[in-house]
Each structure stands twice: as C-alpha cells, then as structure tokens.
Write an enzyme that holds these catalytic residues in place. Structure first.
Site, PDB file in Angstrom:
ATOM      1  N   THR A  34       5.711   2.961   4.441  1.00 45.02           N
ATOM      2  CA  THR A  34       6.023   4.411   4.694  1.00 45.02           C
ATOM      3  C   THR A  34       7.403   4.568   5.526  1.00 45.02           C
ATOM      4  OG1 THR A  34       3.773   5.281   4.476  1.00 45.02           O
ATOM      5  CG2 THR A  34       5.240   6.454   5.955  1.00 45.02           C
ATOM      6  N   HIS A  94      -4.966   6.043  -0.448  1.00 40.12           N
ATOM      7  CA  HIS A  94      -5.842   4.820   0.597  1.00 40.12           C
ATOM      8  C   HIS A  94      -7.204   4.886   0.596  1.00 40.12           C
ATOM      9  CE1 HIS A  94      -2.133   2.955   1.940  1.00 40.12           C
ATOM     10  NE2 HIS A  94      -1.613   3.980   2.322  1.00 40.12           N
TER      11      HIS A  94
HETATM   12 ZN    ZN Z   1       3.701   6.107   2.858  1.00 42.35          ZN
END
Ligand code: ZN
Length: 544
Positions: free
Chosen positions: A82, A298
């Site tokens: 990220t 996730h």
């Molecule tokens: Zn990410």
C-alpha cells in the site's frame, strides 16, 4: 445511506450564496486545463477485478469508462504494498526514488529499541511510539503533484482524504491544506498533530459515530453476484458467501465494509463544497484513497460474494459522489487507479480452475536458524521484513560478505523461492526501462530498491504462491513481484472528453506527468520517472 451522508455534509456546508453555480458550465476541450483534479485510489483494485466487473458497473465507474481507459496500468515495482504503491500515484516516481520501499522497513542503525519504521511515522518525534505514532510525510523523499502545483500556484489547494493514514500522506505529500484519514474508531478522521479541525470534518465525524454505532444488515446481492456466493473453507474460517453485515460499534467490520469508503467520499464532497475547490483560477487537487476493497480482499479474497457486493456498492457511491461534484458546476478531471493488485485464496483457486495457486511453505525462521548456525553469527544479526532481509550493520568486510552468501544459500534452500538478489546486484542492475510486463525480476526489484531502507538481500517467491493464512481478517494478500499484484487499471475522465481505450501497458508513475500536462503545469526538478500520456483522442495533445 451514502446519499444521506453526502447530502448531510454537502448541504450544510454548501448553502452559502455563490457556492453553487446556477448553471452547468459549458464543456471545455480536453486541451484546456481543468480547475480541479480529483485523484482516486481504490486500495487493491487490481486490473483483474476491473476486467471482471467493468461490464456490470452502472454508477461512478461506468462514467469513467467513457474517458481514457488504460486497463493495463502497472505498479511496476516488486514491493507491491500500500505505501509504496500510493507513493507512485501522484509523484511520478517509482519507490526507488520516493524512498517508500515497503509499508514498514527495518533501520538497524536506528537508536530505537524497535528497529522497524512505518512509512508515515516520524520516529524522531520524542513522543513517538509504534502504538501512538506521530504521522508525518518526512520519509517521502520527493514532491507530490499537489506539492508541485503549490510551488507554481501558491494559492492552489492540495487536499487529501483516506481510510488509511499512509494513503492520505503519500497522495497529499508535504504541503497539504487539508489531509484527513480515518483513525480506525469512533473518533473518526484525524490529521497531522496541531492541524485545526474544520467544521466539515466535525460533521463527518459525527456522522461516523452515528453510523458506526448503528448495526447494518447484510447488503443486497446483485444478480450477477449470485454465482460467486459459495462457501470456501480456509483454515478455521469459512468465507465466500458474506454480504458485509455488521454489528453496532464494530469498527473492524466498519472498515471491512463499504461504510468506510462512504464516509471518506462524504468528507471529500464536503471539503469540495466548503473549500470551494475548483472555483478559482488556479487549479486545486483533491486526493481520495478508498480503503475498504483492500480490507475485504485480505479478509475474504477476491472472487467471493463479499468483493462483488463491495464493488457494486462502491460503484454506486462513486456515482453519487460525482453527482455532488457536478452540482458545484466545477470543470473537474478525474483519475482513478490503485496502489497494487492482489490474488485470490488458493483454496478457491484450486476449486475453480487454477490448480497452480498454493499457500507458501517458505519459512523465514528456518532461514535465520540455518544462516546463524553456518556462520556462527547470532540469529539477532538477521532481521527480515516481507521479502527483505537485513544484516546487522556492525558486521563488516569479509564476515559480512560471507554472511550475505550464506543467507542467500539458506533462502534458496527453502521451498517456493523464485530468485534472490543481493543489494550489490540490485545496485549494479540497469535502471528500469521498456514495457513493465517485460522486466526481469531484478529490474522489478530495482524499481523498489533504495539502499538506506532496503534489505541486504531481497527474494521473490514463485508465482501464485500466497502467504500463509494469519487468522481472521487475513486470508489473501498481495506484495509479490508478479503481475496479478502489479497490474491496476488507470482511468482518466473529464466531462465531454472523447473516449478511447489503450490496451498497451503504462505505469502508475505516468499519472503525475499526465496530469501536469493536462494542467499545463511546468515541471521543475526533480525529474519524474513517468511520462506524459496524451489524453486527446485525436491529433491534438494534452502533453504540451
Ligand atoms: Zn493497499
């Protein structure tokens, strides 16, 4: 619910005379600069998800399909996480130059007991701890587009909003007028220490408190999602059929649902109206990073009902958000992309036509044990973070060279390893160039290698090897050298622009120079890694 949220935030802040244009403005040619850039990142929105859903969208994403569509954008580097990914989006630079090599790297020279450094924490701040860190942009080594705009036009505004601090900081950069990210609980959105909280943020936070304090039933399952709703066992969990219902007060469920994106977009719309973004002669920049898709990826993987429901909802929310922008009459341009892609659960892959996806058997603790035993150096001299292995800087000369080579052998002795490179090999490699899908692994490693923060060894797992399940909230992921993690869509849109689709690959580092071209913004040093993409479908150019 989003409609109500945006309406509440927008109406309260917008009802001052002169805020709204009475009439929509005439369409301007794409070669004339817009007054507002809206840069949107959907966290973990892979090119594969874009391909899977582009025929189902009817809201904001459908609008963007009428612009310049680049289905093969690349976060071209190896560390597809990220913070590195967001650092490329508006700097025009790869992580090798932004300095954001990982979400969290290791600094063994740090005087702090804990040698890890989170990408947006200021570890030099005396009150900083890992649990209560002070957020800063100090580790970002280059200016963002917003920083560059403000150097040329000091009255321009640079505004960032996100569900995650690292995304807001990496997209906004060093000189932000407002930068707000969700704190992860009922406190709502937070900013850098000492920033005053505008009324519009106060209202957004009151909305979050009310929203988070109220249970929300399961979201409806669109017809095209029905075939994806199928239970898959992953370790102790079963995923695949969820519709993102949440209990009152459950902050983790809130962030793993469209509600956090909804709140982020509502605040963004509120800031547009309260700050009158795009309503003056100099250009403003609004960055938005939407985090829920990543948490859902996730927690549940990419091919289940959960992701389908999320993207259906996000598409509608974006549509409402764009309508709120339309209502201001501002001539805005949008770019939408992502910080990285992702891969689905191997358990579902195995059932659904991909026998080659599997969980990793790689064991870092075994690497450290073996290297320590063979070299006689204590295990504490080796520190691993993701695909980077760091060696104690007090070990020098021949001993260091020996330890590097022993560690390399220990990594290669593990299953599922595709390649391992030393820092010297990466340093000596040629600069990345050419189409990113053709880059060898060493070049991908080079694109996210910055010696003071990168490991002494960097390894790649084999393709389609997914990190092990680590419990609730983490059954699938990203971060690899491979294209399912590197490929993201890049969509540019402005009202009235002639649409086109360019299937050949581009990079996310091309976004900032492209927007600079659109704004007619002169670019000073440092030079960007990316290049300007011509957004005019005909013979004219937006690249000056
Ligand atoms: Zn990410």
């Amino acid at each position: 619910m989003l409609k109500t949220l945006i309406a509440a935030v927008v109406l309260v802040t917008a009802m001052t005379p002169g805020t709204l244009f009475a009439q929509p403005q005439p369409v301007k040619p794409i070669t004339s600069p817009p007054t507002l850039i809206v840069a949107i990142s959907i966290d973990q929105f892979s090119a594969d998800l874009f391909t899977e859903y582009r025929n189902h969208v009817t809201g904001g994403l459908a609008r963007l399909l009428d612009g310049a569509v680049f289905p093969n954008g690349y976060q071209s580097h190896a560390a597809t996480e990220t913070c590195p990914g967001h650092s490329t989006l508006l700097t025009g630079m790869r992580p090798a130059h932004t300095g954001i090599v990982l979400n969290t790297w290791v600094d063994l020279k740090s005087p702090l007991a804990d040698k890890t450094i989170y990408c947006v924490e200021d570890e030099t701040e005396p009150t900083n701890t890992h649990d209560r860190y002070s957020v800063a942009a100090t580790h970002l080594l280059v200016p963002t587009l917003g920083d560059r705009i403000k150097r040329v036009f000091p009255t321009s505004r640079n505004v960032a909003v996100s569900g995650k601090d690292r995304a807001a900081v990496m997209m906004g950069g060093h000189a932000t007028d407002e930068s707000w990210w969700w704190n992860g609980d009922t406190r709502g959105f937070a900013s850098f220490a000492g920033r005053p909280m505008p009324e519009v943020v106060r209202q957004a936070n009151a909305s979050i408190r009310a929203d988070l304090g109220t249970a929300r039933p399961a979201l409806p399952l669109p017809a095209y999602c029905a075939s994806k709703s199928r239970a898959i066992a992953v370790g102790e969990q079963t995923v695949g059929t969820g519709r993102l219902a949440r209990a009152a007060g459950d902050a983790e469920a809130f962030r793993t649902s469209p509600d956090v994106d909804n709140a982020t977009l509502a605040l963004a719309a509120g800031l547009v109206t309260s700050m009158k973004l795009g309503q003056r002669a100099t250009p403003d920049l609004l960055s938005i990073s939407l985090s829920a898709t990543d948490y859902i990826g996730h927690s549940y993987g990419m091919q289940g009902s959960e992701m389908c429901v999320q993207l259906a909802s996000l598409d509608q929310h974006l549509g409402v958000f764009f309508k709120a922008l339309d209502a201001t009459g501002v001539d805005y341009a949008v770019v939408l992309s992502a910080d990285h892609g992702g891969i689905d659960l191997p358990e579902r892959g195995t059932e659904q036509g991909s026998a080659t996806t599997r969980r990793s058997r790689f064991d870092m603790a075994a690497v450290v044990r073996q290297a320590s035993a063979e070299s006689g150096v204590p295990a504490a001299a080796l520190n691993a973070r993701d695909s980077n292995v760091y060696i104690d800087p007090t070990i020098t000369g021949v001993r260091r060279a020996q330890l590097v080579s022993i560690t390399r052998r220990a990594i290669l002795a593990q299953p599922d390893v595709a390649a391992v490179f030393t820092a010297d090999e990466i340093d000596a490699a040629p600069e990345p160039s050419g189409p990113p899908e053709t880059w060898p692994l060493l070049m991908r490693a080079k694109a996210s290698f910055y010696r003071p923060r990168s490991g002494d060894l960097i390894f790649a797992l084999q393709p389609r090897v997914v990190s092990r399940p680590t419990g609730k909230g983490y059954v699938a992921g990203h971060g690899s050298f491979w294209d399912y993690d590197r490929r993201v869509p890049i969509l540019f849109w402005r009202r009235g622009m002639p649409a086109f689709e360019q299937p050949l690959s581009i990079e996310t580092v091309d976004i900032a120079p492209t927007l600079a071209g659109l704004l007619h913004l002169p670019l000073a040093a440092p030079a960007m890694d990316g290049r300007c993409l011509d957004l005019d479908a005909g013979p004219a150019t937006t690249c000056g």
